[in-house]
Design an enzyme around this catalytic site. Structure first.
Site: not given
Length: 436
Positions: A120, A122, A165, A211-212, A266, A287
């Site tokens: 991941d 971030d 966002r 990554s998201g 993912k 995380d």
């Protein structure tokens, strides 16, 4: 339970077994844990029912209330920690013991034989969330951070969170360029992650970023870490072209075709990676709960390592196969080799000198233990044991005087001890060199 329900449950149990019901027996006496029920296409009610049935089998004899089965099913959490009987006969909750920071032998084996490791980005590779940092750069940091936390804790749909966002940030391509210049990738990396990635790459392990977040913010990080573009999975921003201005001027959303744009994206990305490559073992490190999902789907990762060095999320810490807070922990568990020299004549000492230098040299793969063991036939030299002199002076004054063997060379008069160095903490031997 009615007959039809029993039949349905029995059929479901058979199906679950086919979908790999993995059980983990905890070594401590009396403890039992059921881990990662991988069956996601079944009705929630049946999943919850089966979890409750598992709970009834636990040593404490506690029924379904010992783990909130229905709630865990709805959240997609399959780390089932039933109540267990402690050695003194008391009932304990295994979840209270905290995250599993010490890997089992099976987990170490999976880690060491990984063909591919997916990170991941971030709060795993970087010390902050890229989109949150961009939001701060654009003056809307607090608003976007609140949405991010909801998504990572599983309390908000990923698609809705991304859309919200982006709407709040409302940046332009020029804003992104200014942001990357203000926050270069090298300034944002978690300590130790770059060294770990380079060590994996030097060992031939493929490294991926999943990554998201967005490619526009992730690709510069991948470039800095020398990760190929095709190994980066992230969302893409959609832009609107202004005919009058003759340029892109407005952010209008994101590309829904990317797997990471959706819930459980993912594991879908890892499934794509597996389709393109003959990997036998894939590890996911992250995380957030979206990273934990990567190991909960058939075709996803074989091992999930949770990272809490930036943000510790309780659900992830509880569900991870292995949880760590510092990348040095992973570096220390990489497979390493030791070198033993059998013999102490002139040729052996000359070879040991070269070997010792190579073991101390900077090696991105970090495959060799620094210390070199050399078997020396014990004899007297100037009234003292030769091994004592070698270990004191770091040279063999009898057979190769004036040539330093190296501060990392240890002379050992015990042949069996020297050869069995591979039975030490590293448990690997790269070479045992015999000389006449």
């Amino acid at each position: 339970m009615c007959a039809s329900a029993r039949i349905a449950e029995r059929m479901w149990v058979v199906r679950v077994k086919r979908l790999r019901l993995v059980t983990l027996s905890v070594r401590n006496a009396g403890l039992t844990s059921f881990k990662y029920l991988r069956a996601h296409r079944l009705p929630v009610a049946l999943k919850a029912l089966f979890l409750q049935r598992l709970c009834r089998r636990c040593p404490a004899g506690v029924a379904g209330h010992c783990c909130n089965a229905a709630a865990q099913v709805k959240q997609g959490i399959w780390h089932v920690c039933c109540a267990a009987t402690a050695p003194d006969g008391s009932v304990q909750n295994r979840a209270a013991s905290g995250p599993k920071t010490r890997p089992t032998d099976r987990l170490l084996k999976l880690w060491r034989k990984a063909n591919a490791v997916c990170f991941d980005v971030d709060c795993t590779v970087t010390v902050n969330d890229s989109l949150d940092l961009l939001a701060e750069f654009m003056g809307v940091g607090e608003l976007v951070a609140a949405v991010t936390n909801k998504a990572m804790d599983g309390s908000m749909n990923l698609e809705a969170a991304l859309e919200e966002r982006l709407h709040l940030i409302n940046c332009t391509p020029a804003d992104i360029k200014r942001f990357i210049a203000a926050y270069p990738p090298s300034s944002r990396l978690v300590p130790g992650v770059e060294g770990l990635i380079k060590a994996l790459q030097a060992r031939g392990v493929a490294v991926y970023l999943i990554s998201g977040g967005f490619r526009e913010l992730t690709l510069p990080i991948g470039k800095h870490l020398e990760i190929p573009r095709e190994n980066v999975f992230a969302n893409r921003m959609n832009w609107q072209w202004d005919d009058e201005a003759g340029e892109i001027t407005k952010l209008v959303g994101f590309d829904m075709k990317e797997p990471t744009a959706h819930n459980r994206g993912k594991p879908a990305a890892i499934a794509q990676i597996r389709q393109r490559n003959p990997y036998t073992t894939v590890v996911m490190i992250g995380d957030g709960i979206t990273d934990l999902e990567a190991v909960q789907e058939t075709g996803g990762a074989d091992l999930f390592i949770g990272f809490g060095g930036v943000v510790e999320r309780p659900v992830v810490a509880a569900g991870a196969d292995w949880y760590m807070y510092d990348y040095q922990q992973l570096m220390d568990t990489l497979k390493r080799y030791t070198v033993a020299m059998i013999g102490s004549g002139a040729w052996a000492c000359a070879a040991t000198h070269i070997i010792a230098q190579n073991c101390l040299a900077r090696d991105e793969a970090d495959e060799f233990v620094d210390d070199v063991r050399m078997w020396v036939y014990e004899e007297k030299y100037q009234g003292r044991k030769l091994t004592e002199i070698i270990n004191e002076r770091h040279e063999n004054p009898k057979y190769l005087p004036g040539v330093e063997l190296g501060p990392n060379v240890m002379a050992d008069p015990d042949l069996e001890s020297t050869v069995n160095v591979l039975r030490g903490t590293m448990k690997f031997a790269h070479a045992v060199v015999w000389t006449c």
